[in-house]
Write a protein that holds these residues in place. Structure first.
Motif, PDB file in Angstrom:
ATOM      1  N   LEU A   3       2.654  41.853 -27.328  1.00  0.00           N
ATOM      2  CA  LEU A   3       2.327  40.391 -27.157  1.00  0.00           C
ATOM      3  C   LEU A   3       3.510  39.650 -27.087  1.00  0.00           C
ATOM      4  CD1 LEU A   3       0.702  37.776 -27.943  1.00  0.00           C
ATOM      5  CD2 LEU A   3       1.530  38.067 -30.408  1.00  0.00           C
ATOM      6  N   GLU A   4       3.711  38.810 -25.828  1.00  0.00           N
ATOM      7  CA  GLU A   4       4.843  37.898 -25.462  1.00  0.00           C
ATOM      8  C   GLU A   4       4.469  36.654 -25.669  1.00  0.00           C
ATOM      9  OE1 GLU A   4       5.732  39.199 -21.534  1.00  0.00           O
ATOM     10  OE2 GLU A   4       6.565  41.213 -22.030  1.00  0.00           O
ATOM     11  N   VAL A   5       5.319  35.937 -26.555  1.00  0.00           N
ATOM     12  CA  VAL A   5       5.158  34.648 -26.686  1.00  0.00           C
ATOM     13  C   VAL A   5       6.097  33.753 -26.306  1.00  0.00           C
ATOM     14  CG1 VAL A   5       4.783  32.758 -28.644  1.00  0.00           C
ATOM     15  CG2 VAL A   5       3.765  34.881 -28.786  1.00  0.00           C
ATOM     16  N   THR A   6       5.984  32.685 -25.474  1.00  0.00           N
ATOM     17  CA  THR A   6       7.182  31.858 -25.124  1.00  0.00           C
ATOM     18  C   THR A   6       6.698  30.505 -25.056  1.00  0.00           C
ATOM     19  OG1 THR A   6       6.248  31.673 -22.658  1.00  0.00           O
ATOM     20  CG2 THR A   6       7.762  33.368 -23.075  1.00  0.00           C
ATOM     21  N   GLY A   7       7.891  29.684 -25.233  1.00  0.00           N
ATOM     22  CA  GLY A   7       7.792  28.194 -25.238  1.00  0.00           C
ATOM     23  C   GLY A   7       8.517  27.822 -26.506  1.00  0.00           C
ATOM     24  N   GLY A  57       1.421  25.207 -29.163  1.00  0.00           N
ATOM     25  CA  GLY A  57       2.385  24.583 -28.469  1.00  0.00           C
ATOM     26  C   GLY A  57       3.144  25.625 -27.751  1.00  0.00           C
ATOM     27  N   ASN A  58       2.746  27.055 -27.693  1.00  0.00           N
ATOM     28  CA  ASN A  58       3.487  28.063 -27.122  1.00  0.00           C
ATOM     29  C   ASN A  58       2.475  28.610 -26.190  1.00  0.00           C
ATOM     30  OD1 ASN A  58       6.426  28.515 -28.453  1.00  0.00           O
ATOM     31  ND2 ASN A  58       5.003  28.058 -29.929  1.00  0.00           N
ATOM     32  N   TRP A  59       2.732  29.573 -25.276  1.00  0.00           N
ATOM     33  CA  TRP A  59       2.057  30.325 -24.626  1.00  0.00           C
ATOM     34  C   TRP A  59       2.153  32.060 -24.875  1.00  0.00           C
ATOM     35  CZ3 TRP A  59      -0.935  28.156 -20.817  1.00  0.00           C
ATOM     36  CH2 TRP A  59      -0.756  26.838 -20.606  1.00  0.00           C
ATOM     37  N   TYR A  60       0.982  32.729 -24.672  1.00  0.00           N
ATOM     38  CA  TYR A  60       1.159  34.210 -24.921  1.00  0.00           C
ATOM     39  C   TYR A  60       0.592  35.103 -23.884  1.00  0.00           C
ATOM     40  CZ  TYR A  60      -3.750  34.445 -26.216  1.00  0.00           C
ATOM     41  OH  TYR A  60      -5.060  34.469 -26.409  1.00  0.00           O
ATOM     42  N   SER A  61       0.948  36.245 -23.614  1.00  0.00           N
ATOM     43  CA  SER A  61       0.413  37.315 -22.781  1.00  0.00           C
ATOM     44  C   SER A  61       0.280  38.349 -23.591  1.00  0.00           C
ATOM     45  CB  SER A  61       1.381  37.341 -21.573  1.00  0.00           C
ATOM     46  OG  SER A  61       1.341  36.202 -20.969  1.00  0.00           O
ATOM     47  N   THR A  62      -0.799  39.223 -23.483  1.00  0.00           N
ATOM     48  CA  THR A  62      -1.130  40.463 -24.133  1.00  0.00           C
ATOM     49  C   THR A  62      -1.256  41.491 -23.305  1.00  0.00           C
ATOM     50  OG1 THR A  62      -2.159  41.469 -26.146  1.00  0.00           O
ATOM     51  CG2 THR A  62      -3.428  40.089 -24.811  1.00  0.00           C
ATOM     52  N   TYR A  63      -0.805  42.652 -23.520  1.00  0.00           N
ATOM     53  CA  TYR A  63      -1.046  43.890 -22.804  1.00  0.00           C
ATOM     54  C   TYR A  63      -1.422  44.956 -23.721  1.00  0.00           C
ATOM     55  CZ  TYR A  63       1.885  40.980 -20.111  1.00  0.00           C
ATOM     56  OH  TYR A  63       2.705  39.938 -19.296  1.00  0.00           O
ATOM     57  N   VAL A  64      -2.388  45.665 -23.244  1.00  0.00           N
ATOM     58  CA  VAL A  64      -2.795  47.073 -23.760  1.00  0.00           C
ATOM     59  C   VAL A  64      -2.715  48.233 -22.945  1.00  0.00           C
ATOM     60  CG1 VAL A  64      -4.890  47.941 -25.121  1.00  0.00           C
ATOM     61  CG2 VAL A  64      -4.293  45.592 -25.216  1.00  0.00           C
TER      62      VAL A  64
END
Length: 148
Positions: A126-130, A67-74
């Motif tokens: 890791l960024e999670v939003t929702g 139910g949430n959204w994520y973006s990941t950066y490396v």
């Protein structure tokens, strides 16, 4: 020892207090387990070089509640000779959380000299939003670039 009504009443009260705290805690743990729990990120030990070192592909294990959204950066940094380093970064953005651990392949393009086979250092975010709001989780580890 002889039990009287006051002993039984105190025992019942104590048992009720224990159950009052135990049942909601158990329900919260169960809910967390079903929804993917706390967001986590973990970088795999090896990355795969691409295009003669122009990029390396880092595998990142991402977990976040459904139910949430994520973006990941490396970001990857590697010493390429005794006096210089090369670095690069990559990202995967706006992905739906499944509630399970997902293996995400993040292409990281080199800036400057190409990446080489050998040890490097990777930093992941890791960024999670929702519905859970906004959560930012960071990690870092030594990795090994290998030929693909």
């Amino acid at each position: 020892m002889k039990l009287n009504k006051s002993h039984l009443g105190a025992g019942a009260l104590a048992l009720g207090a224990v159950l009052a705290f135990a049942v909601p805690a158990g329900a919260a743990v169960n809910l967390q387990s079903e929804s993917g729990g706390t967001p986590t990120i973990k970088i795999a030990k090896t990355a795969r070089l691409k295009a003669n070192g122009a990029a390396t592909v880092a595998t990142v294990n991402v977990t976040c509640p459904v139910g949430n959204w994520y973006s990941t950066y490396v970001e990857v940094v590697q010493t390429v000779n005794p006096t210089s380093t090369t670095r690069g970064n990559g990202s995967i953005i706006n992905q739906r959380c499944s509630g399970f651990t997902e293996k995400v392949k993040v292409p990281v393009t080199a800036s400057g000299a190409p990446f080489q086979v050998g040890v490097a250092y990777a930093v992941g975010q890791l960024e999670v939003t929702g519905p859970i709001g906004y959560i930012n989780v960071n990690t870092g580890r030594e990795i090994v670039n290998v030929n693909s």
